[in-house]
Design a protein around this motif. Structure first.
Motif, PDB file in Angstrom:
ATOM      1  N   HIS A  60      -6.876  -3.563 -15.388  1.00 54.38           N
ATOM      2  CA  HIS A  60      -7.810  -2.493 -15.026  1.00 54.38           C
ATOM      3  C   HIS A  60      -9.210  -2.796 -15.545  1.00 54.38           C
ATOM      4  CE1 HIS A  60      -9.091   1.427 -13.768  1.00 54.38           C
ATOM      5  NE2 HIS A  60      -9.422   1.792 -14.994  1.00 54.38           N
ATOM      6  N   GLN A  61      -9.319  -3.412 -16.744  1.00 56.85           N
ATOM      7  CA  GLN A  61     -10.631  -3.771 -17.281  1.00 56.85           C
ATOM      8  C   GLN A  61     -11.285  -4.872 -16.460  1.00 56.85           C
ATOM      9  OE1 GLN A  61     -12.133  -2.115 -19.627  1.00 56.85           O
ATOM     10  NE2 GLN A  61     -10.377  -0.811 -20.117  1.00 56.85           N
ATOM     11  N   VAL A  62     -10.475  -5.790 -15.924  1.00 59.38           N
ATOM     12  CA  VAL A  62     -11.015  -6.835 -15.056  1.00 59.38           C
ATOM     13  C   VAL A  62     -11.620  -6.213 -13.804  1.00 59.38           C
ATOM     14  CG1 VAL A  62     -10.432  -8.882 -13.703  1.00 59.38           C
ATOM     15  CG2 VAL A  62      -9.391  -8.539 -15.935  1.00 59.38           C
ATOM     16  N   VAL A  63     -10.913  -5.269 -13.217  1.00 58.26           N
ATOM     17  CA  VAL A  63     -11.425  -4.593 -12.023  1.00 58.26           C
ATOM     18  C   VAL A  63     -12.706  -3.831 -12.349  1.00 58.26           C
ATOM     19  CG1 VAL A  63     -10.897  -2.848 -10.293  1.00 58.26           C
ATOM     20  CG2 VAL A  63      -9.137  -4.472 -10.999  1.00 58.26           C
ATOM     21  N   LYS A  64     -12.756  -3.186 -13.508  1.00 58.23           N
ATOM     22  CA  LYS A  64     -13.962  -2.462 -13.907  1.00 58.23           C
ATOM     23  C   LYS A  64     -15.154  -3.395 -14.043  1.00 58.23           C
ATOM     24  CE  LYS A  64     -12.191   1.583 -16.378  1.00 58.23           C
ATOM     25  NZ  LYS A  64     -12.133   2.254 -17.707  1.00 58.23           N
ATOM     26  N   ALA A  65     -14.928  -4.559 -14.679  1.00 54.27           N
ATOM     27  CA  ALA A  65     -16.022  -5.513 -14.846  1.00 54.27           C
ATOM     28  C   ALA A  65     -16.518  -6.015 -13.497  1.00 54.27           C
ATOM     29  CB  ALA A  65     -15.559  -6.681 -15.724  1.00 54.27           C
ATOM     30  N   GLY A  66     -15.589  -6.263 -12.579  1.00 52.76           N
ATOM     31  CA  GLY A  66     -16.009  -6.693 -11.252  1.00 52.76           C
ATOM     32  C   GLY A  66     -16.777  -5.621 -10.505  1.00 52.76           C
ATOM     33  N   LEU A  67     -16.348  -4.385 -10.647  1.00 54.64           N
ATOM     34  CA  LEU A  67     -17.056  -3.284  -9.990  1.00 54.64           C
ATOM     35  C   LEU A  67     -18.463  -3.105 -10.556  1.00 54.64           C
ATOM     36  CD1 LEU A  67     -14.273  -0.561  -9.629  1.00 54.64           C
ATOM     37  CD2 LEU A  67     -15.366  -1.866  -7.795  1.00 54.64           C
ATOM     38  N   ARG A  68     -18.630  -3.299 -11.841  1.00 48.45           N
ATOM     39  CA  ARG A  68     -19.972  -3.186 -12.432  1.00 48.45           C
ATOM     40  C   ARG A  68     -20.908  -4.235 -11.838  1.00 48.45           C
ATOM     41  NH1 ARG A  68     -17.060  -2.790 -17.444  1.00 48.45           N
ATOM     42  NH2 ARG A  68     -16.924  -0.636 -18.176  1.00 48.45           N
ATOM     43  N   LYS A  69     -20.398  -5.450 -11.696  1.00 39.28           N
ATOM     44  CA  LYS A  69     -21.237  -6.499 -11.116  1.00 39.28           C
ATOM     45  C   LYS A  69     -21.619  -6.176  -9.679  1.00 39.28           C
ATOM     46  CE  LYS A  69     -20.038 -10.568 -13.819  1.00 39.28           C
ATOM     47  NZ  LYS A  69     -19.591 -11.980 -13.767  1.00 39.28           N
ATOM     48  N   LEU A  70     -20.646  -5.713  -8.886  1.00 40.23           N
ATOM     49  CA  LEU A  70     -20.946  -5.353  -7.506  1.00 40.23           C
ATOM     50  C   LEU A  70     -21.910  -4.171  -7.436  1.00 40.23           C
ATOM     51  CD1 LEU A  70     -17.394  -5.675  -5.887  1.00 40.23           C
ATOM     52  CD2 LEU A  70     -19.282  -7.314  -5.791  1.00 40.23           C
ATOM     53  N   HIS A  71     -21.775  -3.253  -8.368  1.00 42.78           N
ATOM     54  CA  HIS A  71     -22.650  -2.079  -8.394  1.00 42.78           C
ATOM     55  C   HIS A  71     -24.092  -2.482  -8.685  1.00 42.78           C
ATOM     56  CE1 HIS A  71     -23.995   2.014  -9.064  1.00 42.78           C
ATOM     57  NE2 HIS A  71     -24.383   1.699 -10.290  1.00 42.78           N
ATOM     58  N   ILE A  72     -24.260  -3.488  -9.559  1.00 43.81           N
ATOM     59  CA  ILE A  72     -25.609  -3.947  -9.891  1.00 43.81           C
ATOM     60  C   ILE A  72     -26.186  -4.795  -8.749  1.00 43.81           C
ATOM     61  CG2 ILE A  72     -26.936  -5.371 -11.488  1.00 43.81           C
ATOM     62  CD1 ILE A  72     -24.991  -4.539 -13.677  1.00 43.81           C
ATOM     63  N   SER A  73     -25.357  -5.561  -8.091  1.00 47.20           N
ATOM     64  CA  SER A  73     -25.846  -6.512  -7.088  1.00 47.20           C
ATOM     65  C   SER A  73     -26.106  -5.858  -5.737  1.00 47.20           C
ATOM     66  CB  SER A  73     -24.837  -7.649  -6.907  1.00 47.20           C
ATOM     67  OG  SER A  73     -24.619  -8.319  -8.136  1.00 47.20           O
ATOM     68  N   TYR A  74     -25.290  -4.878  -5.332  1.00 48.25           N
ATOM     69  CA  TYR A  74     -25.379  -4.289  -3.990  1.00 48.25           C
ATOM     70  C   TYR A  74     -25.571  -2.780  -4.100  1.00 48.25           C
ATOM     71  CZ  TYR A  74     -23.214  -8.746  -2.739  1.00 48.25           C
ATOM     72  OH  TYR A  74     -22.938 -10.080  -2.606  1.00 48.25           O
ATOM     73  N   SER A  75     -26.475  -2.286  -3.265  1.00 50.49           N
ATOM     74  CA  SER A  75     -26.636  -0.836  -3.173  1.00 50.49           C
ATOM     75  C   SER A  75     -25.663  -0.234  -2.165  1.00 50.49           C
ATOM     76  CB  SER A  75     -28.066  -0.485  -2.763  1.00 50.49           C
ATOM     77  OG  SER A  75     -28.373  -1.052  -1.490  1.00 50.49           O
ATOM     78  N   ARG A  76     -25.162  -1.091  -1.257  1.00 45.21           N
ATOM     79  CA  ARG A  76     -24.186  -0.634  -0.273  1.00 45.21           C
ATOM     80  C   ARG A  76     -23.276  -1.808   0.069  1.00 45.21           C
ATOM     81  NH1 ARG A  76     -25.573   2.055   5.663  1.00 45.21           N
ATOM     82  NH2 ARG A  76     -23.438   1.993   6.503  1.00 45.21           N
TER      83      ARG A  76
END
Length: 515
Positions: A379-395
């Motif tokens: 679950h922490q791996v998924v969270k870290a990946g989501l943070r990166k996507l959240h910073i890189s893409y607005s949509r």
């Protein structure tokens, strides 16, 4: 000039002949020398002008200094020391019989064995138990587990008998005290537990015995046995995967404040491990950090490696990435290599890389006892990946999220993103019909509660360190005696006014302060 050279040469040859003719001093065996040293420290030597008011502290320090002599001990040297030091007609007759049984002790012919060669009553019990513990240690290292367990049980019975006899004569000041036996009794419990680790069926049978011994140690105010037995019971319960029972024992028991630093480190390690298994990661991180800070740096490398491995996993479960220099420590680099690979996978946020790293080192993680905790890191791996996507893409579409994170489908990605939004990991909106995630504008972090939380954690750490430092302070020894002598008008002898006995006593005190 020639005559002077001849005289110098003649004097040198005469000195050389005298040195060759003079007999070399007889060296005392290391075990016997250590025992004689303890006899002097406890006031057994008649030349000693005073005796210590805290014999247990003397025994603890003496055990540390005698570790060198104990490390090279064999059954023959132990039996020889027992025959020389222990009186067969005294209180240690049973222990001496166990020590010398089956060993042929050779004694020099020119030395007459008299009663004065034996140790005094103030130290003979302690030396007896110490020698028996060395025999148990030799048996354990030699894989003679049955003999080691039997002798450990008999030694514990002998110590209990000595304590009962001393307690019955507590009103007699000339009789030995019981507190000097407490550190040795705790050591025997520790050795018995080490022997039983190779035979798991014996641990359950001894659990009831350890509970009774812990209660008795609490009544006696035996700090050494109380702390040792508590750590041993927690260790056995964790090895048996009885986490809830270990938690109940941890909550319903009190660790003594005046216990040794080594036992405190073990207690903090066991507490951190229990709290990590029960999802209390903040408390586990605090205890494990304090454990590593208090652990000795010159020894106990295996213990520090175990604590560091567990601390790394707890940090990952808290959503933090450990510093890189931890994995590059020369003494821990090889042991922490699997955890470095897992940390890199968590940092990247790629679930497929994390699964491959865990599968590659699964056997090693199971041996270390951290596989259960690491299995929670997905679950922490998924969270870290989501943070990166959240910073890189607005949509970004849910299908792309599933592809980037290694999830099976877009539906699974939607559930994961929804949980992340609910937990506060992401600030975004999910458009279910269109199948994409819309990120919100980044908010200033200083307008949130994160700085206050970080400040609170740092202040709590500083206060804990301050309280530990104040608790560890010790007042100078015998400081009150100077004020007492000054109030009575007594003057202390200085310089040449001191007698030989006082000078010898000062030398003895200086040697005591060295360790």
């Amino acid at each position: 000039m020639a005559e002077d050279k001849k005289k110098n040469e003649e004097s040198k040859t005469a000195d050389a002949k005298k040195s060759e003719e003079s007999p070399s001093p007889i060296s005392t065996p290391p075990l016997e020398a250590a025992a004689r040293r303890l006899d002097r420290l406890l006031g057994g030597d008649r030349k000693t002008l005073h005796s210590y008011t805290n014999p247990a502290k003397v025994i603890r320090r003496w055990l540390g200094t005698a570790s060198g002599a104990a490390g090279d001990a064999t059954l023959d040297t132990i039996a020889s020391a027992a025959a020389t030091l222990l009186d067969p007609a005294g209180a240690c007759a049973e222990g001496k019989a166990l020590l010398t049984a089956g060993n042929t002790v050779s004694k020099p012919m020119d030395v007459e064995e008299t009663e004065s060669n034996y140790l005094s009553q103030t130290s003979e019990r302690e030396v007896e138990i110490w020698l028996l513990s060395l025999v148990v240690r030799v048996y354990w290292k030699g894989k003679k587990l049955a003999e080691a367990f039997t002798l450990a049980q008999k030694t514990i019975e002998i110590v209990s008998k000595h304590i009962d006899d001393a307690s019955a004569n507590v009103a007699n000041a000339s009789k030995p005290t019981t507190s000097s036996l407490f550190p040795l009794l705790a050591r025997m419990y520790r050795y018995r537990s080490l022997v039983c680790e190779s035979k798991p069926e014996l641990v359950l049978n001894l659990h009831t015995d350890m509970i009774k011994a812990h209660g008795l140690a609490s009544l006696r105010r035996d700090v050494d046995s109380q702390a040792t037995l508590l750590n041993l019971m927690l260790h056995d319960l964790l090895n048996a995967s009885q986490v809830e029972q270990a938690q109940k024992l941890l909550v319903n028991s009190t660790f003594p404040d005046s216990a040794s630093n080594n036992q405190l480190c073990r207690y903090l390690y066991h507490s951190g491990r229990i709290q990590a298994l029960r999802l209390e990661y903040t408390s586990a991180f605090s205890n494990l950090s304090q454990c590593l800070r208090k652990a000795p740096t010159n020894t106990g490398l295996g213990f520090r490696i175990s604590a560091q491995r567990l601390l790394v996993v707890v940090q990952l479960l808290m959503g933090e990435i450990p510093d890189r220099h931890i994995f590059l420590t020369p003494s821990m680099r090889a042991e922490l290599a699997p955890y470095m690979a897992i940390t890199q996978a968590v940092r990247r946020g790629d679930l497929s890389v994390f699964t491959a790293a865990v599968s590659e080192h699964a056997t090693r993680l199971q041996e270390d006892g951290t596989y259960t905790l690491i299995s929670r890191l997905a679950h922490q791996v998924v969270k870290a990946g989501l943070r990166k996507l959240h910073i890189s893409y607005s949509r970004i579409s849910l299908e792309d999220v599933a592809e980037r994170l290694g999830l099976p489908s877009a539906t699974s990605a939607e559930f994961v993103v929804a949980k992340a939004v609910r937990d506060g990991v992401l600030d975004a909106t999910i458009h279910h019909e269109e199948g994409y995630v819309q990120s919100h504008d980044l908010v200033d972090v200083y307008a949130t509660q994160e700085p206050a939380k970080a400040f609170h954690r740092r202040i709590a750490y500083c206060l804990t360190t301050h309280n530990d430092a104040v608790r560890g302070m010790r007042y100078p020894p015998d400081a009150y005696k100077k004020q007492l002598e000054a109030s009575r008008g007594n003057r202390k002898n200085t310089g040449d006014d001191k007698t030989d006995e006082e000078k010898a006593q000062e030398l003895e005190d200086e040697l005591d302060d060295e360790y």
